[in-house]
Design a protein around this motif. Structure first.
Motif, PDB file in Angstrom:
ATOM      1  N   ASP A  45       0.769  -1.104   0.033  1.00 35.87           N
ATOM      2  CA  ASP A  45       0.336   0.348  -0.526  1.00 35.87           C
ATOM      3  C   ASP A  45       0.966   0.988  -0.349  1.00 35.87           C
ATOM      4  O   ASP A  45       0.884   2.219  -0.827  1.00 35.87           O
ATOM      5  CB  ASP A  45      -0.764   0.240   1.321  1.00 35.87           C
ATOM      6  N   LEU A  46       1.640   1.253   0.223  1.00 35.96           N
ATOM      7  CA  LEU A  46       2.723   2.706   0.580  1.00 35.96           C
ATOM      8  C   LEU A  46       3.354   2.849  -0.497  1.00 35.96           C
ATOM      9  O   LEU A  46       4.195   3.381  -1.366  1.00 35.96           O
ATOM     10  CB  LEU A  46       3.961   2.079   1.757  1.00 35.96           C
ATOM     11  N   ILE A  47       3.963   1.876  -1.084  1.00 36.78           N
ATOM     12  CA  ILE A  47       4.680   1.935  -2.508  1.00 36.78           C
ATOM     13  C   ILE A  47       3.291   2.532  -3.300  1.00 36.78           C
ATOM     14  O   ILE A  47       4.124   2.920  -4.225  1.00 36.78           O
ATOM     15  CB  ILE A  47       5.386  -0.082  -2.716  1.00 36.78           C
ATOM     16  N   VAL A  48       2.347   1.659  -3.610  1.00 36.31           N
ATOM     17  CA  VAL A  48       1.445   1.699  -4.337  1.00 36.31           C
ATOM     18  C   VAL A  48       1.365   3.791  -4.200  1.00 36.31           C
ATOM     19  O   VAL A  48       1.037   3.997  -5.409  1.00 36.31           O
ATOM     20  CB  VAL A  48      -0.070   1.281  -4.321  1.00 36.31           C
ATOM     21  N   LYS A  49       1.092   4.395  -3.158  1.00 31.28           N
ATOM     22  CA  LYS A  49       0.845   5.168  -2.812  1.00 31.28           C
ATOM     23  C   LYS A  49       1.464   6.396  -3.309  1.00 31.28           C
ATOM     24  O   LYS A  49       1.550   7.514  -3.935  1.00 31.28           O
ATOM     25  CB  LYS A  49       0.234   5.770  -1.397  1.00 31.28           C
ATOM     26  N   VAL A  50       2.729   5.669  -2.769  1.00 30.78           N
ATOM     27  CA  VAL A  50       4.250   6.684  -3.814  1.00 30.78           C
ATOM     28  C   VAL A  50       4.740   6.700  -4.840  1.00 30.78           C
ATOM     29  O   VAL A  50       4.831   7.977  -5.359  1.00 30.78           O
ATOM     30  CB  VAL A  50       6.090   6.371  -2.579  1.00 30.78           C
ATOM     31  N   LEU A  51       4.096   5.887  -5.538  1.00 25.40           N
ATOM     32  CA  LEU A  51       4.381   5.844  -7.167  1.00 25.40           C
ATOM     33  C   LEU A  51       3.410   5.974  -7.561  1.00 25.40           C
ATOM     34  O   LEU A  51       3.661   5.998  -8.950  1.00 25.40           O
ATOM     35  CB  LEU A  51       5.249   4.304  -7.172  1.00 25.40           C
ATOM     36  N   GLN A  52       1.936   5.972  -7.633  1.00 31.00           N
ATOM     37  CA  GLN A  52       1.172   6.348  -8.109  1.00 31.00           C
ATOM     38  C   GLN A  52       0.934   7.992  -8.681  1.00 31.00           C
ATOM     39  O   GLN A  52       1.485   8.436  -8.188  1.00 31.00           O
ATOM     40  CB  GLN A  52      -0.361   5.827  -7.543  1.00 31.00           C
ATOM     41  N   ASP A  53       1.110   7.792 -10.200  1.00 39.71           N
ATOM     42  CA  ASP A  53      -0.071   9.022 -10.555  1.00 39.71           C
ATOM     43  C   ASP A  53      -0.672   8.932 -11.434  1.00 39.71           C
ATOM     44  O   ASP A  53      -1.638   7.636 -11.309  1.00 39.71           O
ATOM     45  CB  ASP A  53       1.264   9.760 -11.189  1.00 39.71           C
ATOM     46  N   GLU A  54      -0.980  10.313 -11.891  1.00 39.53           N
ATOM     47  CA  GLU A  54      -2.288   9.899 -13.181  1.00 39.53           C
ATOM     48  C   GLU A  54      -2.298   8.587 -14.286  1.00 39.53           C
ATOM     49  O   GLU A  54      -3.744   8.629 -14.850  1.00 39.53           O
ATOM     50  CB  GLU A  54      -2.953  11.240 -13.542  1.00 39.53           C
ATOM     51  N   ASP A  55      -0.868   8.391 -14.205  1.00 41.26           N
ATOM     52  CA  ASP A  55      -0.694   7.708 -15.898  1.00 41.26           C
ATOM     53  C   ASP A  55      -0.528   6.218 -15.300  1.00 41.26           C
ATOM     54  O   ASP A  55      -0.417   5.464 -15.876  1.00 41.26           O
ATOM     55  CB  ASP A  55       0.382   8.477 -16.828  1.00 41.26           C
ATOM     56  N   PHE A  56       0.493   5.678 -14.235  1.00 42.36           N
ATOM     57  CA  PHE A  56       0.782   4.902 -13.483  1.00 42.36           C
ATOM     58  C   PHE A  56       0.342   4.018 -12.350  1.00 42.36           C
ATOM     59  O   PHE A  56      -0.164   5.368 -11.346  1.00 42.36           O
ATOM     60  CB  PHE A  56       2.301   4.886 -13.378  1.00 42.36           C
ATOM     61  N   PHE A  57      -0.508   2.612 -12.910  1.00 45.54           N
ATOM     62  CA  PHE A  57      -1.229   2.642 -11.376  1.00 45.54           C
ATOM     63  C   PHE A  57      -0.031   0.829 -11.030  1.00 45.54           C
ATOM     64  O   PHE A  57      -0.611   0.395 -11.658  1.00 45.54           O
ATOM     65  CB  PHE A  57      -2.387   1.879 -11.850  1.00 45.54           C
ATOM     66  N   PRO A  58       0.620   1.108 -10.256  1.00 48.10           N
ATOM     67  CA  PRO A  58       1.837   0.156  -9.504  1.00 48.10           C
ATOM     68  C   PRO A  58       1.412  -0.504  -8.995  1.00 48.10           C
ATOM     69  O   PRO A  58       1.037  -2.493  -9.180  1.00 48.10           O
ATOM     70  CB  PRO A  58       2.673   0.807  -8.935  1.00 48.10           C
ATOM     71  N   ASP A  59      -0.551  -0.403  -8.787  1.00 49.47           N
ATOM     72  CA  ASP A  59      -0.627  -1.986  -7.921  1.00 49.47           C
ATOM     73  C   ASP A  59      -1.326  -3.014  -9.189  1.00 49.47           C
ATOM     74  O   ASP A  59      -0.921  -4.559  -8.695  1.00 49.47           O
ATOM     75  CB  ASP A  59      -2.195  -1.915  -7.080  1.00 49.47           C
ATOM     76  N   VAL A  60      -1.495  -2.781 -10.396  1.00 47.80           N
ATOM     77  CA  VAL A  60      -1.909  -3.444 -11.466  1.00 47.80           C
ATOM     78  C   VAL A  60      -0.242  -4.080 -11.800  1.00 47.80           C
ATOM     79  O   VAL A  60      -0.213  -5.705 -11.832  1.00 47.80           O
ATOM     80  CB  VAL A  60      -2.331  -2.657 -12.891  1.00 47.80           C
ATOM     81  N   GLU A  61       0.610  -3.358 -11.640  1.00 48.20           N
ATOM     82  CA  GLU A  61       1.670  -3.677 -12.784  1.00 48.20           C
ATOM     83  C   GLU A  61       2.059  -4.994 -11.176  1.00 48.20           C
ATOM     84  O   GLU A  61       2.871  -6.330 -11.429  1.00 48.20           O
ATOM     85  CB  GLU A  61       2.955  -2.646 -12.499  1.00 48.20           C
ATOM     86  N   ILE A  62       2.324  -4.384  -9.613  1.00 44.82           N
ATOM     87  CA  ILE A  62       2.945  -5.840  -9.150  1.00 44.82           C
ATOM     88  C   ILE A  62       2.349  -7.010  -8.782  1.00 44.82           C
ATOM     89  O   ILE A  62       2.528  -7.511  -8.730  1.00 44.82           O
ATOM     90  CB  ILE A  62       2.585  -4.507  -7.010  1.00 44.82           C
ATOM     91  N   GLN A  63       0.688  -6.999  -8.853  1.00 44.98           N
ATOM     92  CA  GLN A  63       0.109  -8.173  -9.364  1.00 44.98           C
ATOM     93  C   GLN A  63       0.745  -8.462 -10.667  1.00 44.98           C
ATOM     94  O   GLN A  63       1.487 -10.400 -10.471  1.00 44.98           O
ATOM     95  CB  GLN A  63      -1.424  -7.775  -9.555  1.00 44.98           C
TER      96      GLN A  63
END
Length: 167
Positions: free
Chosen positions: A82-100
């Motif tokens: 959750d912390l990583i997603v908050k740090v890296l997420q922006d309007e064009d990148f959704f890290p939770d999808v890539e993490i999966q």
């Protein structure tokens, strides 16, 4: 899948369970008629080079997933998803999808957290080292030319170079 094919995969993986785990997902992501060609590629990797064997899966990732994997290998191993997603997420990148996607490829795993519902991102040491080696190979002699700095020696070297140039 025939027995000879499986035996060849085990042989080229050097019998290393981690390599077999990563390759199993790598193979299942492709159509079966491509498997013989994929096996030929794996056959060319030197028997003792575990990092190259693991890198096959990394190389098959889209660029954004590769970058996220390198971030996790260099900076975020052992941290909350959750912390990583908050740090890296922006309007064009959704890290939770890539993490999966990374979890699906067996490059990253979830570990339990002391907080209920929280997931910690974890990498096997050999996979973490492979990711860090990818970054080191960007420029072996000049850490300041790499996309990421790892370890205090690289940081001190780059900062020391800056202080000499800008005094």
């Amino acid at each position: 899948m025939d027995k000879k094919f499986v035996e060849a995969i085990v042989q080229y993986a050097g019998g290393i369970p981690l390599v077999l785990e990563v390759w199993s997902r790598h193979f299942t992501d492709y159509d079966r008629n491509l498997w013989p060609s994929m096996l030929e590629t794996l056959k060319r990797i030197p028997h003792e080079d575990t990092q190259k064997k693991l890198r096959i899966s990394y190389d098959s990732l889209p660029k954004r997933a590769q970058n996220l994997f390198l971030d996790i290998a260099c900076f975020f191993h052992g941290m909350s998803k959750d912390l990583i997603v908050k740090v890296l997420q922006d309007e064009d990148f959704f890290p939770d999808v890539e993490i999966q996607n990374l979890v699906h490829k067996f490059l990253v795993k979830y570990a339990e957290s002391i907080y209920p519902g929280d997931k910690i991102l974890s990498l096997h040491n050999a996979i973490e080292e492979m990711g860090q080696e990818v970054v080191r190979q960007e420029d072996e002699d000049e850490p300041g030319k790499r996309t990421r700095l790892m370890g205090y020696r690289d940081v001190i070297r780059v900062l020391g170079d800056c202080s000499v140039k800008y005094h």
